[in-house]
Design an enzyme around this catalytic site. Sequence first.
Site, PDB file in Angstrom:
ATOM      1  N   TYR A   1       2.557   5.322 -13.638  1.00 22.79           N
ATOM      2  CA  TYR A   1       3.492   4.200 -13.829  1.00 22.79           C
ATOM      3  C   TYR A   1       4.790   4.521 -12.757  1.00 22.79           C
ATOM      4  O   TYR A   1       5.214   5.612 -13.181  1.00 22.79           O
ATOM      5  CB  TYR A   1       3.933   4.143 -15.436  1.00 22.79           C
ATOM      6  CG  TYR A   1       5.024   3.055 -15.624  1.00 22.79           C
ATOM      7  CD1 TYR A   1       5.247   1.850 -14.999  1.00 22.79           C
ATOM      8  CD2 TYR A   1       5.853   3.341 -16.780  1.00 22.79           C
ATOM      9  CE1 TYR A   1       6.107   1.114 -15.157  1.00 22.79           C
ATOM     10  CE2 TYR A   1       6.685   2.357 -17.372  1.00 22.79           C
ATOM     11  CZ  TYR A   1       6.827   1.199 -16.383  1.00 22.79           C
ATOM     12  OH  TYR A   1       7.899   0.223 -16.738  1.00 22.79           O
ATOM     13  N   CYS A   2       5.032   3.508 -12.101  1.00 20.42           N
ATOM     14  CA  CYS A   2       6.322   3.479 -11.330  1.00 20.42           C
ATOM     15  C   CYS A   2       6.303   4.928 -10.437  1.00 20.42           C
ATOM     16  O   CYS A   2       5.049   4.895  -9.560  1.00 20.42           O
ATOM     17  CB  CYS A   2       7.575   3.585 -12.125  1.00 20.42           C
ATOM     18  SG  CYS A   2       9.070   3.806 -11.308  1.00 20.42           S
ATOM     19  N   VAL A   3       7.024   5.598 -10.000  1.00 17.58           N
ATOM     20  CA  VAL A   3       6.784   6.998  -9.223  1.00 17.58           C
ATOM     21  C   VAL A   3       5.598   7.911  -9.742  1.00 17.58           C
ATOM     22  O   VAL A   3       5.289   8.469  -9.059  1.00 17.58           O
ATOM     23  CB  VAL A   3       8.355   7.504  -9.092  1.00 17.58           C
ATOM     24  CG1 VAL A   3       9.380   6.876  -8.441  1.00 17.58           C
ATOM     25  CG2 VAL A   3       8.816   8.141 -10.579  1.00 17.58           C
TER      26      VAL A   3
END
Length: 592
Positions: free
Chosen positions: A328-330
């Site tokens: 998720y995300c980075v």
Amino acid sequence: MTNQPADMATAGAMTDLVSSRWLSDRIAERIDRAAGVAVARASSGLPLPRILLAYADWAMHLGLSPGKAGQLVEAWARQYRRMGRFTLNTMIQGAAAPREVEPEAGDRRFVDEGWRNPPFSLLEQAFLLRREWWREAATGVRGVSDEDAALVRFFNDRLLDSIAPGNFPLTNPQVLRTTWQEKGANLLRGARNLVRDVYRDKTGQPPAALADFKVGENLATTPGRVVYRNRLIELIQYEPTTRRVHPEPVLIVPAWIMKFYILDLAEGQSMVRYLLDQGHTVFIVSWKNPDAGDRDLGMDDYRTLGPMAALDAIGELLPERPVHAMGYCVGGTLMSITAATMARDGDDRLASLTLLAAQSDFTLAGELKLFINEAQLTWLDHMMNRKGVLEADQMAGAFKLLRASDMVWQPLVDNYLLGVDGRGIALMAWNADATRMPYRMHTEYLRRLYLHNELAQGQYLVDSRPIAIKDIRVPIFAVGTETDHIAPWHSAYKICLLSQSDDLTFLLTSGGHNAGIITPPGHPRRRYRQYRWGPDDRYLSPDEFFERAEPEQGSWWPAWQAWLAGHSGNKVAPPAMGDSLADAPGTYVHQR
């Protein structure tokens, strides 16, 4: 008679004095860094010289462009005519008068019906027309670089956001109506909220949003245990909730810029609980909140101590079982790097890869990229070098600047003018529970990915050898969110161009970077669209994808879970739980 040796000695001494360097390179660098730290802290991390140069570039070239200046004068007169026309129509039709310019999609400032009635409708249109003119003023000036023009447009918008009519009690119809209806009680509540928040900030207490929530009590409550720990992560294994489970476990790698429990939020909002209830064995990484002692941890340390260490631990607990990895995300960017490295090295432990609001190509990284240049990175370097970390409030400030209308001004109106207390919202509590980032990792992440885009260009080195996204051959499920200001969906969509997987699905859901992901079944007003590529399908542009993928109502979670189940084996008895180092949610999540 002149004393020649003495004169020569004096001249030699003078020459040495003139040619000597009083300040060595090391001392000069330390002085420059100290000055940089002072200026960076005073400007809250904004690269003021870079911003001033952008405005100087714009102003100078605008002064040398009489044609463009003439067009702006015409535009100014034209907007006065439009405003006059709207005023006349309002006098005749009242609230039914058509707007000259519509608010942007997702702009919550003008959704209240009071903005359709005069005089507030006039204030709204005047503001929107003024913003339109300033955007035109910053666009199309010959000689101004694209980067400078974008920076001027960005800060013009932020400055205008600060004087929007909705920010002030006498020009906000919702505030005036609420004050009349409640006889001023909303303003009293707002004053109490303001005093409370100032007091908590000055005394170093956690934000008020966390007052009604406590991790392990009404946040991150899914039963489980920490089964592995190293200096950077705790790996949590969750207790099964079904009698039979798919044999392939799911490993969740969240972003390290926030606490992991956004994916195990409150009751009814937990993705972890949802997966368990659908018959999946779930592991999740909980990142340590780094301190000065972690300043030298780099991106490769996050890869080896993070997902690779987690895969090793899962392999000991569940040998010979491939893993569904989700980032998720980075955390998704890190999982892309990890999966590409595993593919290069012949490591076949992944059953699939899911990427949520994650970027692998940073060419379309949105407004955040305006601040990823050598000037800004030098400023960040000054800020991080002394403490060894980027403080949580500095990162939060950067994200708030991107969406100041939603994340700065609207919350001020809600909290202090309308007297709304956001303490009962779990997502706001999580958002207030931020983390730090190590100096080396954050510098490498911004330079190698945002600035130089090494991963997408095949120049990202792991163990001194390049990796490539195209080497990832496992099935990929990628999710973007429509109004994402951190990982814009067009940027997340780039995986469809980089990947050569024979099984690729992209799903676009309504909502933003966080709220669009945390969309459990039953969430109102949610929709999504998805498209699955086969081995013989051609690439679709983002616009083609949007047209071809039909919108579907509801949460996207069931669609993803069905995809996971379709890539999993027949259900078996749940695996044994690993030895417990601590009960979930573990110890790292409590670090401040």
